[in-house]
Design a protein around this motif. Structure first.
Motif, PDB file in Angstrom:
ATOM      1  N   PHE A 109      14.514  53.301  -5.304  1.00 52.04           N
ATOM      2  CA  PHE A 109      15.900  52.995  -5.643  1.00 52.04           C
ATOM      3  C   PHE A 109      16.047  51.502  -5.822  1.00 52.04           C
ATOM      4  CE2 PHE A 109      20.370  52.163  -4.495  1.00 52.04           C
ATOM      5  CZ  PHE A 109      20.950  52.858  -5.534  1.00 52.04           C
ATOM      6  N   GLU A 110      16.478  51.110  -6.997  1.00 50.23           N
ATOM      7  CA  GLU A 110      16.575  49.693  -7.321  1.00 50.23           C
ATOM      8  C   GLU A 110      18.010  49.204  -7.351  1.00 50.23           C
ATOM      9  OE1 GLU A 110      14.242  47.707 -10.508  1.00 50.23           O
ATOM     10  OE2 GLU A 110      13.547  49.761 -10.871  1.00 50.23           O
ATOM     11  N   THR A 111      18.153  47.922  -7.028  1.00 49.95           N
ATOM     12  CA  THR A 111      19.402  47.191  -7.188  1.00 49.95           C
ATOM     13  C   THR A 111      19.040  45.887  -7.877  1.00 49.95           C
ATOM     14  OG1 THR A 111      20.378  48.166  -5.206  1.00 49.95           O
ATOM     15  CG2 THR A 111      21.312  46.103  -5.955  1.00 49.95           C
ATOM     16  N   VAL A 112      19.809  45.512  -8.895  1.00 53.57           N
ATOM     17  CA  VAL A 112      19.550  44.261  -9.612  1.00 53.57           C
ATOM     18  C   VAL A 112      20.827  43.444  -9.716  1.00 53.57           C
ATOM     19  CG1 VAL A 112      17.666  45.264 -10.995  1.00 53.57           C
ATOM     20  CG2 VAL A 112      19.988  45.213 -11.916  1.00 53.57           C
ATOM     21  N   ALA A 113      20.651  42.142  -9.855  1.00 54.21           N
ATOM     22  CA  ALA A 113      21.787  41.251 -10.081  1.00 54.21           C
ATOM     23  C   ALA A 113      22.315  41.470 -11.492  1.00 54.21           C
ATOM     24  CB  ALA A 113      21.346  39.803  -9.906  1.00 54.21           C
ATOM     25  N   PRO A 114      23.595  41.195 -11.725  1.00 53.79           N
ATOM     26  CA  PRO A 114      24.165  41.394 -13.060  1.00 53.79           C
ATOM     27  C   PRO A 114      23.393  40.687 -14.171  1.00 53.79           C
ATOM     28  CG  PRO A 114      25.921  41.016 -11.496  1.00 53.79           C
ATOM     29  CD  PRO A 114      24.630  40.768 -10.760  1.00 53.79           C
ATOM     30  N   ASN A 115      22.931  39.466 -13.917  1.00 55.77           N
ATOM     31  CA  ASN A 115      22.216  38.746 -14.975  1.00 55.77           C
ATOM     32  C   ASN A 115      20.804  39.274 -15.192  1.00 55.77           C
ATOM     33  OD1 ASN A 115      21.102  37.709 -12.668  1.00 55.77           O
ATOM     34  ND2 ASN A 115      21.777  35.610 -13.024  1.00 55.77           N
TER      35      ASN A 115
ATOM     36  N   LEU B  95      19.646  53.994 -16.304  1.00 54.73           N
ATOM     37  CA  LEU B  95      21.084  53.745 -16.411  1.00 54.73           C
ATOM     38  C   LEU B  95      21.436  52.681 -15.386  1.00 54.73           C
ATOM     39  CD1 LEU B  95      22.264  57.473 -16.394  1.00 54.73           C
ATOM     40  CD2 LEU B  95      21.967  55.992 -18.392  1.00 54.73           C
ATOM     41  N   TYR B  96      22.154  51.660 -15.802  1.00 56.69           N
ATOM     42  CA  TYR B  96      22.615  50.612 -14.896  1.00 56.69           C
ATOM     43  C   TYR B  96      24.053  50.954 -14.530  1.00 56.69           C
ATOM     44  CZ  TYR B  96      18.371  48.081 -15.832  1.00 56.69           C
ATOM     45  OH  TYR B  96      17.056  47.718 -15.909  1.00 56.69           O
ATOM     46  N   ILE B  97      24.327  51.051 -13.226  1.00 57.58           N
ATOM     47  CA  ILE B  97      25.608  51.526 -12.735  1.00 57.58           C
ATOM     48  C   ILE B  97      26.355  50.360 -12.087  1.00 57.58           C
ATOM     49  CG2 ILE B  97      26.771  53.265 -11.338  1.00 57.58           C
ATOM     50  CD1 ILE B  97      24.855  54.446 -13.482  1.00 57.58           C
ATOM     51  N   VAL B  98      27.614  50.146 -12.507  1.00 53.74           N
ATOM     52  CA  VAL B  98      28.402  49.027 -11.990  1.00 53.74           C
ATOM     53  C   VAL B  98      29.786  49.502 -11.573  1.00 53.74           C
ATOM     54  CG1 VAL B  98      29.316  48.304 -14.261  1.00 53.74           C
ATOM     55  CG2 VAL B  98      29.022  46.595 -12.448  1.00 53.74           C
TER      56      VAL B  98
ATOM     57  N   VAL C 153      23.962  47.865  -9.975  1.00 51.24           N
ATOM     58  CA  VAL C 153      24.201  46.451 -10.293  1.00 51.24           C
ATOM     59  C   VAL C 153      24.858  45.822  -9.062  1.00 51.24           C
ATOM     60  CG1 VAL C 153      25.341  44.816 -11.822  1.00 51.24           C
ATOM     61  CG2 VAL C 153      24.412  46.960 -12.752  1.00 51.24           C
ATOM     62  N   ALA C 154      24.089  44.997  -8.358  1.00 49.20           N
ATOM     63  CA  ALA C 154      24.529  44.394  -7.096  1.00 49.20           C
ATOM     64  C   ALA C 154      25.749  43.501  -7.307  1.00 49.20           C
ATOM     65  CB  ALA C 154      23.397  43.577  -6.486  1.00 49.20           C
ATOM     66  N   GLY C 155      26.711  43.618  -6.407  1.00 50.75           N
ATOM     67  CA  GLY C 155      27.893  42.771  -6.472  1.00 50.75           C
ATOM     68  C   GLY C 155      28.905  43.191  -7.506  1.00 50.75           C
ATOM     69  N   GLY C 156      28.560  44.170  -8.319  1.00 50.59           N
ATOM     70  CA  GLY C 156      29.479  44.744  -9.288  1.00 50.59           C
ATOM     71  C   GLY C 156      30.086  43.755 -10.268  1.00 50.59           C
ATOM     72  N   MET C 157      31.278  44.113 -10.753  1.00 49.71           N
ATOM     73  CA  MET C 157      31.964  43.273 -11.739  1.00 49.71           C
ATOM     74  C   MET C 157      32.422  41.948 -11.132  1.00 49.71           C
ATOM     75  SD  MET C 157      31.669  44.592 -14.677  1.00 49.71           S
ATOM     76  CE  MET C 157      32.731  43.435 -15.531  1.00 49.71           C
ATOM     77  N   ASP C 158      32.637  41.917  -9.805  1.00 52.00           N
ATOM     78  CA  ASP C 158      32.962  40.643  -9.162  1.00 52.00           C
ATOM     79  C   ASP C 158      31.836  39.638  -9.422  1.00 52.00           C
ATOM     80  OD1 ASP C 158      35.424  41.424  -8.107  1.00 52.00           O
ATOM     81  OD2 ASP C 158      34.586  41.967  -6.151  1.00 52.00           O
ATOM     82  N   MET C 159      30.592  40.057  -9.136  1.00 54.79           N
ATOM     83  CA  MET C 159      29.457  39.154  -9.331  1.00 54.79           C
ATOM     84  C   MET C 159      29.174  38.947 -10.823  1.00 54.79           C
ATOM     85  SD  MET C 159      25.609  39.170  -7.705  1.00 54.79           S
ATOM     86  CE  MET C 159      26.220  39.019  -6.035  1.00 54.79           C
ATOM     87  N   TRP C 160      29.421  39.975 -11.632  1.00 57.69           N
ATOM     88  CA  TRP C 160      29.241  39.870 -13.088  1.00 57.69           C
ATOM     89  C   TRP C 160      30.079  38.693 -13.602  1.00 57.69           C
ATOM     90  CZ3 TRP C 160      26.479  43.340 -16.335  1.00 57.69           C
ATOM     91  CH2 TRP C 160      26.678  43.156 -17.707  1.00 57.69           C
TER      92      TRP C 160
END
Length: 108
Positions: free
Chosen positions: A3-9, A56-59, A83-90
């Motif tokens: 199970f992966e989590t990635v930063a928005p960038n 699929l990248y989920i935010v 996508v770690a931190g969601g739209m806030d971090m995006w």
């Protein structure tokens, strides 16, 4: 289970990005390339997920709902990455967002 989590960038350009926030959150501001599929309606709308061999990248807003959705999708035969931190971090990362309403886009 991997199970992966990635930063928005770190979301690859052109990757399928699924925004699982509710309609009012989506309307306020979202990634231009995202597909809207609220977590609350996911079960009855699985057929709306893109048919792809790519993950699929989920935010969501902050990463909680998207983490749960990505976990569920991975447990049910999909390849999903949170996508770690969601739209806030995006938004904080300087990535662009657009609005479906009037005025400047923002994260709700």
């Amino acid at each position: 289970m991997n199970f992966e989590t990635v930063a928005p960038n770190a979301v690859p350009e052109g990757a399928p990005l699924i925004d699982v926030r509710e309609q009012n959150e989506w309307d306020a501001g979202h990634a231009a390339t995202a597909q809207h599929l609220p977590a609350s309606t996911l079960m009855e709308n699985l057929d709306q997920l893109p048919e792809t061999d790519d993950p699929l990248y989920i935010v969501c807003r902050s990463g909680g709902r998207s983490f749960q959705v990505a976990q569920w999708l991975n447990g049910n035969g999909f390849e999903a990455i949170n996508v770690a931190g969601g739209m806030d971090m995006w938004f904080e990362s300087g990535l662009p967002i657009v609005s479906d309403g009037e005025g400047e886009a923002y994260v709700l």
